[in-house]
Write a protein that holds these residues in place. Structure first.
Motif, short mmCIF file in Angstrom:
data_model
loop_
_atom_site.label_atom_id
_atom_site.label_comp_id
_atom_site.label_asym_id
_atom_site.label_seq_id
_atom_site.Cartn_x
_atom_site.Cartn_y
_atom_site.Cartn_z
N GLU A 167 -22.30 37.49 14.64
CA GLU A 167 -23.05 36.25 14.38
C GLU A 167 -24.13 36.50 13.32
O GLU A 167 -24.32 35.70 12.41
N ASN A 222 -44.20 32.23 14.39
CA ASN A 222 -43.31 32.56 15.52
C ASN A 222 -41.89 32.05 15.36
O ASN A 222 -41.12 32.06 16.31
N GLN A 257 -38.16 32.37 13.76
CA GLN A 257 -37.27 33.30 13.04
C GLN A 257 -36.16 32.57 12.29
O GLN A 257 -35.63 33.07 11.32
N HIS A 258 -35.78 31.40 12.81
CA HIS A 258 -34.68 30.67 12.15
C HIS A 258 -35.18 30.15 10.80
O HIS A 258 -36.25 29.57 10.74
N ASP A 259 -34.38 30.34 9.77
CA ASP A 259 -34.84 29.82 8.48
C ASP A 259 -33.76 29.14 7.67
O ASP A 259 -34.01 28.71 6.54
C1 B12 Z 1 -28.37 31.93 13.56
C2 B12 Z 1 -29.21 31.73 14.80
C3 B12 Z 1 -30.23 32.64 15.02
C4 B12 Z 1 -30.60 33.72 14.02
C5 B12 Z 1 -31.42 33.06 12.89
C6 B12 Z 1 -31.14 33.66 11.54
C7 B12 Z 1 -31.86 32.92 10.47
N1 B12 Z 1 -32.25 33.68 9.46
O1 B12 Z 1 -32.06 31.71 10.50
C8 B12 Z 1 -31.43 34.68 14.90
C9 B12 Z 1 -30.51 35.73 15.43
C10 B12 Z 1 -32.63 35.35 14.23
C11 B12 Z 1 -31.84 33.78 16.06
C12 B12 Z 1 -32.87 34.07 16.92
C13 B12 Z 1 -33.16 33.32 18.03
N2 B12 Z 1 -32.52 32.22 18.46
CO1 B12 Z 1 -31.14 31.33 17.47
N3 B12 Z 1 -29.67 30.45 16.79
C14 B12 Z 1 -28.98 30.66 15.71
C15 B12 Z 1 -27.84 29.62 15.63
C16 B12 Z 1 -26.54 30.32 15.99
C17 B12 Z 1 -27.69 28.94 14.29
C18 B12 Z 1 -29.00 28.36 13.77
C19 B12 Z 1 -28.78 27.72 12.44
O2 B12 Z 1 -29.05 28.31 11.41
N4 B12 Z 1 -28.19 26.53 12.49
C20 B12 Z 1 -27.87 25.80 11.28
C21 B12 Z 1 -29.11 25.07 10.82
C22 B12 Z 1 -28.86 24.44 9.47
O3 B12 Z 1 -29.33 24.06 11.77
P1 B12 Z 1 -30.78 23.54 12.09
O4 B12 Z 1 -31.80 24.58 11.91
O5 B12 Z 1 -30.73 22.80 13.35
O6 B12 Z 1 -31.02 22.53 10.88
C23 B12 Z 1 -30.44 21.24 10.82
C24 B12 Z 1 -31.33 20.16 11.40
O7 B12 Z 1 -32.12 20.63 12.49
C25 B12 Z 1 -32.14 19.70 10.26
N5 B12 Z 1 -33.34 20.45 9.87
C26 B12 Z 1 -33.59 21.76 9.80
N6 B12 Z 1 -34.77 22.03 9.30
C27 B12 Z 1 -35.32 20.85 9.01
C28 B12 Z 1 -36.55 20.54 8.47
C29 B12 Z 1 -36.90 19.21 8.29
C30 B12 Z 1 -38.20 18.90 7.68
C31 B12 Z 1 -36.01 18.19 8.70
C32 B12 Z 1 -36.37 16.80 8.58
C33 B12 Z 1 -34.76 18.51 9.22
C34 B12 Z 1 -34.43 19.83 9.37
O8 B12 Z 1 -31.24 19.79 9.20
C35 B12 Z 1 -30.36 20.89 9.34
C36 B12 Z 1 -29.02 20.50 8.81
O9 B12 Z 1 -28.34 19.60 9.59
C37 B12 Z 1 -28.30 28.55 16.67
C38 B12 Z 1 -27.17 27.79 17.32
C39 B12 Z 1 -27.23 26.31 16.98
N7 B12 Z 1 -26.63 25.53 17.84
O10 B12 Z 1 -27.81 25.89 16.00
C40 B12 Z 1 -29.18 29.37 17.62
C41 B12 Z 1 -30.37 28.70 18.28
C42 B12 Z 1 -31.09 27.81 17.29
N8 B12 Z 1 -31.19 29.85 18.64
C43 B12 Z 1 -31.79 29.72 19.78
C44 B12 Z 1 -32.62 30.69 20.38
C45 B12 Z 1 -33.08 30.37 21.79
C46 B12 Z 1 -32.98 31.86 19.70
C47 B12 Z 1 -33.87 32.98 20.21
C48 B12 Z 1 -35.06 32.53 21.05
C49 B12 Z 1 -32.95 33.94 20.97
C50 B12 Z 1 -33.67 35.09 21.64
N9 B12 Z 1 -33.70 35.02 22.94
O11 B12 Z 1 -34.15 35.97 20.96
C51 B12 Z 1 -34.30 33.65 18.91
C52 B12 Z 1 -35.52 32.87 18.31
C53 B12 Z 1 -36.68 33.65 18.10
C54 B12 Z 1 -37.71 32.80 17.36
N10 B12 Z 1 -38.91 32.87 17.82
O12 B12 Z 1 -37.42 32.10 16.41
C55 B12 Z 1 -31.50 28.37 20.41
C56 B12 Z 1 -32.68 27.39 20.22
C57 B12 Z 1 -32.88 26.47 21.38
C58 B12 Z 1 -34.29 25.93 21.37
N11 B12 Z 1 -34.63 24.96 20.53
O13 B12 Z 1 -35.09 26.39 22.11
C59 B12 Z 1 -30.16 27.98 19.67
C60 B12 Z 1 -29.90 26.45 19.55
C61 B12 Z 1 -29.01 28.67 20.43
C62 B12 Z 1 -28.83 28.12 21.83
N12 B12 Z 1 -27.82 27.28 22.05
O14 B12 Z 1 -29.54 28.45 22.73
N13 B12 Z 1 -31.04 32.69 16.12
#
Ligand code: B12
Length: 322
Positions: free
Chosen positions: A168, A202, A204-206
């Motif tokens: 992943e 705090n 990590q997701h970017d």
């Molecule tokens: C890759 C990933 C990671 C990677 C991140 C790598 C990186 N450089 O980003 C790593 C391994 C570091 C990671 C760590 C963790 N993760 Co993570 N991760 C993921 C995963 C698989 C994908 C995230 C991602 O990039 N998604 C794609 C992006 C594009 O989606 P997005 O951020 O939601 O963005 C969309 C919208 O939200 C919106 N959006 C985003 N940003 C913005 C900004 C604005 C202004 C607006 C309007 C819209 C917007 O537009 C985007 C496009 O549609 C998700 C699974 C999932 N279902 O998403 C879990 C997930 C996000 N992670 C989760 C968790 C719990 C964690 C950890 C706590 C795990 C742990 N126990 O260590 C840690 C977090 C630590 C911390 N403090 O941040 C949870 C979050 C749940 C929550 N909200 O509480 C998820 C959903 C997994 C799950 N089902 O439990 N993770």
């Protein structure tokens, strides 16, 4: 030999994409359309022109005639003579790819193929799929409907223990790298309205944050992507020197979203204070968090965010779309 008739006439591309694919300026494309009625792109509900693969193949054909010294009016006449007889000319090299097994695939299908390619660690195929997306869909569709579902699928597979954490991490790092390259591929106009984009303390997701930065640069803003887990005091000091028009911070997890409660207060130190906008998964997941963070909530999607931002801080030289 491939014939232009073999290309699909389904509208797919915006004028900007067609310009990038053919090397013909958008102003020239509009002029040819007006003067020679050579193309008839369909208009979507928002009045944007949409061109088909066949239109792109015609433009490549016209361009090759021009390169061999024939005038545009002559080339168009030649084309019309052929089409009036119910035929099409042969396609020239450099046109859009023709009906591979993925031609006409939807964003959801490409997203799934990308997911599978990443699991196989097939970087060439992953790269091809992203390139194909860039040629086929607009940026917002690629970000929201190709890349995001692929990452969500990866997350589910990881959560369900179908794939390892390492796999992943590999896949999300690959996509992150591609997005940063895309970000750098857009010019960063120094005179355009200036926006700082980063992730909350705090966090990590970017990947979503980088997407936001890419989209805003594609709209002509001067955008600096500052990474994630930003200390807010440092950020405000930086903003004092840099004087951005807006700061956008994103949060995916709750603990990071709560850190943003302090931001508006910290910004009072600046005169004039930049607009503070925020968003991200945490605020979509738990709407109550929006009540706790002051500033402009930018909506749940990148699309709504861009709409709000262009309303608050119009991009330089912005005109009604074409
Ligand atoms: C890759 C990933 C990671 C990677 C991140 C790598 C990186 N450089 O980003 C790593 C391994 C570091 C990671 C760590 C963790 N993760 Co993570 N991760 C993921 C995963 C698989 C994908 C995230 C991602 O990039 N998604 C794609 C992006 C594009 O989606 P997005 O951020 O939601 O963005 C969309 C919208 O939200 C919106 N959006 C985003 N940003 C913005 C900004 C604005 C202004 C607006 C309007 C819209 C917007 O537009 C985007 C496009 O549609 C998700 C699974 C999932 N279902 O998403 C879990 C997930 C996000 N992670 C989760 C968790 C719990 C964690 C950890 C706590 C795990 C742990 N126990 O260590 C840690 C977090 C630590 C911390 N403090 O941040 C949870 C979050 C749940 C929550 N909200 O509480 C998820 C959903 C997994 C799950 N089902 O439990 N993770």
């Amino acid at each position: 030999m491939t014939n232009i008739a073999d290309y699909s006439d389904q509208p797919r591309y915006t004028i900007k994409h067609v310009s990038a694919m053919t090397g013909i300026k958008t102003v020239t494309l509009r002029a040819w359309e007006r003067r020679y009625e050579v193309l008839n792109p369909r208009r979507a509900d928002n009045r944007y022109r949409h061109y088909s693969d066949r239109d792109v193949a015609v433009l490549h054909w016209l361009k090759s005639r021009l390169q061999s010294g024939v005038s545009i009016s002559m080339s168009v006449r030649e084309l019309l003579q052929i089409t009036d007889e119910g035929n099409w000319p042969g396609a020239v090299a450099g046109g859009p790819p023709l009906s591979g097994h993925r031609a006409g695939a939807t964003p959801a299908q490409i997203s799934h193929l990308l997911y599978q390619a990443l699991l196989r660690k097939d970087e060439v195929e992953s790269d091809n799929l992203l390139r194909q997306s860039l040629a086929s869909f607009d940026l917002i569709t690629i970000l929201q409907d190709v890349i995001t579902p692929c990452l969500v699928q990866l997350g589910e597979a990881w959560y369900g223990k179908e794939i390892s954490i390492a796999l992943e991490h590999y896949a999300s790092a690959f996509i992150r790298g591609k997005l940063l390259t895309l970000l750098q591929s857009y010019p960063n106009h120094r005179n355009a309205p200036y926006i700082l984009v980063g992730g909350a303390p705090n966090e990590q997701h970017d990947i979503g944050t980088i997407m936001m930065a890419v989209l805003l640069r594609s709209q002509g803003y001067r955008v600096e992507y500052l990474g994630t887990n930003l200390p807010l005091e440092d950020l405000v000091d930086y903003a004092r020197d840099e004087k951005p028009g807006m700061i956008i911070l994103t949060a995916t997890v709750r603990e990071a979203a709560l850190q943003l409660e302090r931001m508006q207060e910290l910004l009072k130190r600046l005169r004039p204070a930049p607009i503070f906008g925020y968003g991200g998964f945490a605020f979509a997941y738990d709407p109550l968090l929006r009540k706790r963070v002051r500033g402009v909530f930018l909506g749940e999607t990148l699309e709504t965010a861009v709409e709000k931002i262009t309303g608050l801080l119009p991009p330089a030289g912005s005109k009604p779309g074409s």
